[in-house]
Design a protein around this motif. Structure first.
Motif, PDB file in Angstrom:
ATOM      1  N   ILE A 104      32.949  23.953  53.280  1.00  0.00           N
ATOM      2  CA  ILE A 104      33.293  22.674  52.436  1.00  0.00           C
ATOM      3  C   ILE A 104      32.742  21.464  53.287  1.00  0.00           C
ATOM      4  O   ILE A 104      32.880  21.371  54.605  1.00  0.00           O
ATOM      5  N   LYS A 105      32.295  20.464  52.265  1.00  0.00           N
ATOM      6  CA  LYS A 105      31.949  19.165  53.018  1.00  0.00           C
ATOM      7  C   LYS A 105      32.616  17.986  52.059  1.00  0.00           C
ATOM      8  O   LYS A 105      32.835  18.335  50.920  1.00  0.00           O
ATOM      9  N   VAL A 106      32.721  16.696  52.691  1.00  0.00           N
ATOM     10  CA  VAL A 106      33.110  15.713  51.714  1.00  0.00           C
ATOM     11  C   VAL A 106      32.226  15.446  50.520  1.00  0.00           C
ATOM     12  O   VAL A 106      31.039  15.794  50.892  1.00  0.00           O
ATOM     13  N   SER A 107      32.483  14.618  49.919  1.00  0.00           N
ATOM     14  CA  SER A 107      31.676  14.165  48.719  1.00  0.00           C
ATOM     15  C   SER A 107      30.563  13.101  49.197  1.00  0.00           C
ATOM     16  O   SER A 107      30.831  12.464  50.504  1.00  0.00           O
ATOM     17  N   VAL A 108      29.641  12.643  48.634  1.00  0.00           N
ATOM     18  CA  VAL A 108      28.744  11.627  49.007  1.00  0.00           C
ATOM     19  C   VAL A 108      28.951  10.444  48.209  1.00  0.00           C
ATOM     20  O   VAL A 108      27.868   9.754  48.044  1.00  0.00           O
TER      21      VAL A 108
ATOM     22  N   LEU B 102      33.074   2.522  44.858  1.00  0.00           N
ATOM     23  CA  LEU B 102      34.254   2.864  44.451  1.00  0.00           C
ATOM     24  C   LEU B 102      34.649   3.025  42.927  1.00  0.00           C
ATOM     25  O   LEU B 102      35.401   4.051  42.514  1.00  0.00           O
ATOM     26  N   GLU B 103      33.631   2.498  41.953  1.00  0.00           N
ATOM     27  CA  GLU B 103      33.874   2.662  40.680  1.00  0.00           C
ATOM     28  C   GLU B 103      33.591   4.129  40.262  1.00  0.00           C
ATOM     29  O   GLU B 103      33.996   4.532  38.878  1.00  0.00           O
ATOM     30  N   GLU B 104      32.848   5.003  41.101  1.00  0.00           N
ATOM     31  CA  GLU B 104      32.726   6.341  40.684  1.00  0.00           C
ATOM     32  C   GLU B 104      33.583   7.123  41.480  1.00  0.00           C
ATOM     33  O   GLU B 104      33.446   8.536  41.507  1.00  0.00           O
TER      34      GLU B 104
ATOM     35  N   ALA C 125      38.450  16.708  51.578  1.00  0.00           N
ATOM     36  CA  ALA C 125      37.661  17.578  52.440  1.00  0.00           C
ATOM     37  C   ALA C 125      36.863  18.493  51.312  1.00  0.00           C
ATOM     38  O   ALA C 125      35.472  18.564  51.806  1.00  0.00           O
ATOM     39  N   CYS C 126      36.972  19.039  50.369  1.00  0.00           N
ATOM     40  CA  CYS C 126      36.018  19.928  49.687  1.00  0.00           C
ATOM     41  C   CYS C 126      35.303  18.785  48.490  1.00  0.00           C
ATOM     42  O   CYS C 126      34.476  19.504  47.543  1.00  0.00           O
ATOM     43  N   GLY C 127      35.582  17.505  48.633  1.00  0.00           N
ATOM     44  CA  GLY C 127      34.662  16.759  47.569  1.00  0.00           C
ATOM     45  C   GLY C 127      35.419  16.589  46.208  1.00  0.00           C
ATOM     46  O   GLY C 127      34.661  15.739  45.469  1.00  0.00           O
ATOM     47  N   ARG C 128      36.560  17.135  45.809  1.00  0.00           N
ATOM     48  CA  ARG C 128      37.199  17.067  44.814  1.00  0.00           C
ATOM     49  C   ARG C 128      37.601  15.436  44.540  1.00  0.00           C
ATOM     50  O   ARG C 128      37.400  14.920  43.433  1.00  0.00           O
ATOM     51  N   PHE C 129      38.385  15.067  45.548  1.00  0.00           N
ATOM     52  CA  PHE C 129      38.727  13.672  45.571  1.00  0.00           C
ATOM     53  C   PHE C 129      37.679  13.016  46.733  1.00  0.00           C
ATOM     54  O   PHE C 129      37.190  13.480  47.684  1.00  0.00           O
ATOM     55  N   ASP C 130      37.529  11.497  46.555  1.00  0.00           N
ATOM     56  CA  ASP C 130      36.899  10.719  47.422  1.00  0.00           C
ATOM     57  C   ASP C 130      37.627  10.011  48.548  1.00  0.00           C
ATOM     58  O   ASP C 130      36.966   9.819  49.565  1.00  0.00           O
ATOM     59  N   GLY C 131      38.797   9.966  48.219  1.00  0.00           N
ATOM     60  CA  GLY C 131      39.717   9.414  49.321  1.00  0.00           C
ATOM     61  C   GLY C 131      41.089   9.775  49.041  1.00  0.00           C
ATOM     62  O   GLY C 131      41.655  10.096  47.712  1.00  0.00           O
ATOM     63  N   PHE C 132      41.947   9.129  49.836  1.00  0.00           N
ATOM     64  CA  PHE C 132      43.336   9.475  49.860  1.00  0.00           C
ATOM     65  C   PHE C 132      44.380   8.376  50.676  1.00  0.00           C
ATOM     66  O   PHE C 132      43.808   8.347  51.923  1.00  0.00           O
ATOM     67  N   TRP C 133      45.318   7.911  50.108  1.00  0.00           N
ATOM     68  CA  TRP C 133      46.158   7.156  51.092  1.00  0.00           C
ATOM     69  C   TRP C 133      47.590   7.259  50.923  1.00  0.00           C
ATOM     70  O   TRP C 133      47.955   7.581  49.621  1.00  0.00           O
TER      71      TRP C 133
ATOM     72  N   LYS D 112      34.423   8.973  54.362  1.00  0.00           N
ATOM     73  CA  LYS D 112      33.642   8.296  55.456  1.00  0.00           C
ATOM     74  C   LYS D 112      33.037   7.067  54.836  1.00  0.00           C
ATOM     75  O   LYS D 112      33.202   5.899  55.184  1.00  0.00           O
ATOM     76  N   ILE D 113      32.219   7.504  53.746  1.00  0.00           N
ATOM     77  CA  ILE D 113      31.174   6.294  53.384  1.00  0.00           C
ATOM     78  C   ILE D 113      31.922   5.238  52.555  1.00  0.00           C
ATOM     79  O   ILE D 113      31.714   4.105  52.774  1.00  0.00           O
TER      80      ILE D 113
END
Ligand code: IPD
Ligand code: CA
Ligand code: CA
Length: 255
Positions: free
Chosen positions: A136-140, A144-146, A192-200, A242-243
């Motif tokens: 798995i890789k993170v999303s690209v 933020l709006e997407e 981690a697998c790109g389903r979400f782009d971020g979490f806090w 990261k992006i």
């Protein structure tokens, strides 16, 4: 070693699933407030994991949510959340997981997160990160709006000076959507697998995030505290592909 961790997380996940089927009201109790619950299953799954580690690695230390710390000065320490998402578990929702991280001299070197109802095993070692048998890789996504993000709220919210509502209301207008699944370990693995782009999230403990943060970093993501430093989870956690890290951080802080 990674095979041991994967098998341990899967076996513990199966145990949690079976215990959920037999869960009775008297198995559920409070840790001080009715918002902060624990079940007999949390304790049984943790005991199962700790026994298995003790049989195979008697010199290793353990830090588990339900039993606390032992031999924390050992070279290797296992950080365990036996059921991350106890509220979901009690309410019979699918978003709960078993989270296991192995740390050497305080640095995670291998980890697994098993979501048994979802039949998903996330794991990582020095080679990379996987979901079941797929790397798995993170999303690209970069705008933020997407982006689809995840967050969480501590179960004991009302007493906290910063309870995440302020950050939540700043971020929400800027993004595509948000989810609150109820397991920080799963949230991190979903980044981690790109389903979400971020979490806090704020007010988490090491056992909530040790495995998920490592899996995310090995999948190419970025993990910091809420201010961009390394003091997580004490100072909150901000975890992204990261992006979007810098932009999401600015949004959270209203800049
Ligand atoms: C909880 C989950 C949840 C988060 C809570 C944690 P627990 O862990 O990770 O997603 O929002 O703050 O306490 O108590 O179910 O192990
Ligand atoms: Ca937890
Ligand atoms: Ca837990």
């Amino acid at each position: 070693m990674i095979e041991f961790i994967k098998n341990l997380a899967m076996e513990a996940g199966r145990l949690a699933l079976n215990l959920r089927r037999d869960l009775q009201e008297e198995d559920i109790s409070s840790k001080g407030t009715v918002k902060d619950m624990v079940t007999a299953a949390d304790r049984q799954v943790e005991a199962f994991i700790i026994n298995r580690i003790a049989e195979n690695y008697p010199s290793h230390g353990v830090f588990g949510e339900e039993t606390g710390q032992s031999r924390t000065d050992a070279e290797y320490v296992w950080v365990i959340d036996p059921i991350d998402g106890t509220t979901s578990f009690i309410h019979d929702l699918q978003f709960y997981s078993v989270s296991i991280a192995l740390r050497q001299h305080g640095r995670t070197i291998a980890a697994a997160v098993c979501a048994p109802r979802l039949e998903e095993l996330f794991w990582a070692d020095a080679e990379g990160a996987w979901l079941n048998d797929k790397e798995i890789k993170v999303s690209v996504r970069s705008r933020l709006e997407e982006c689809l993000l995840a967050t969480g709220f501590a179960c004991v919210r009302s007493e906290l000076p910063i309870n995440n509502i302020k950050y939540f209301s700043r971020v929400l207008p800027a993004i595509r959507g948000i989810r609150r699944c109820g397991s920080a370990a799963i949230d991190l693995c979903y980044v981690a697998c790109g389903r979400f782009d971020g979490f806090w999230e704020l007010n988490l403990a090491l056992y909530d995030i040790a495995a998920g943060a490592f899996i995310l970093e090995m999948a190419g993501g970025c993990v910091t505290d809420i201010d961009g430093g390394r003091d997580f989870p004490a100072n909150g956690i901000l975890a992204t592909n990261k992006i979007i890290h810098a932009e999401l951080s600015q949004q959270i802080h209203g800049k």
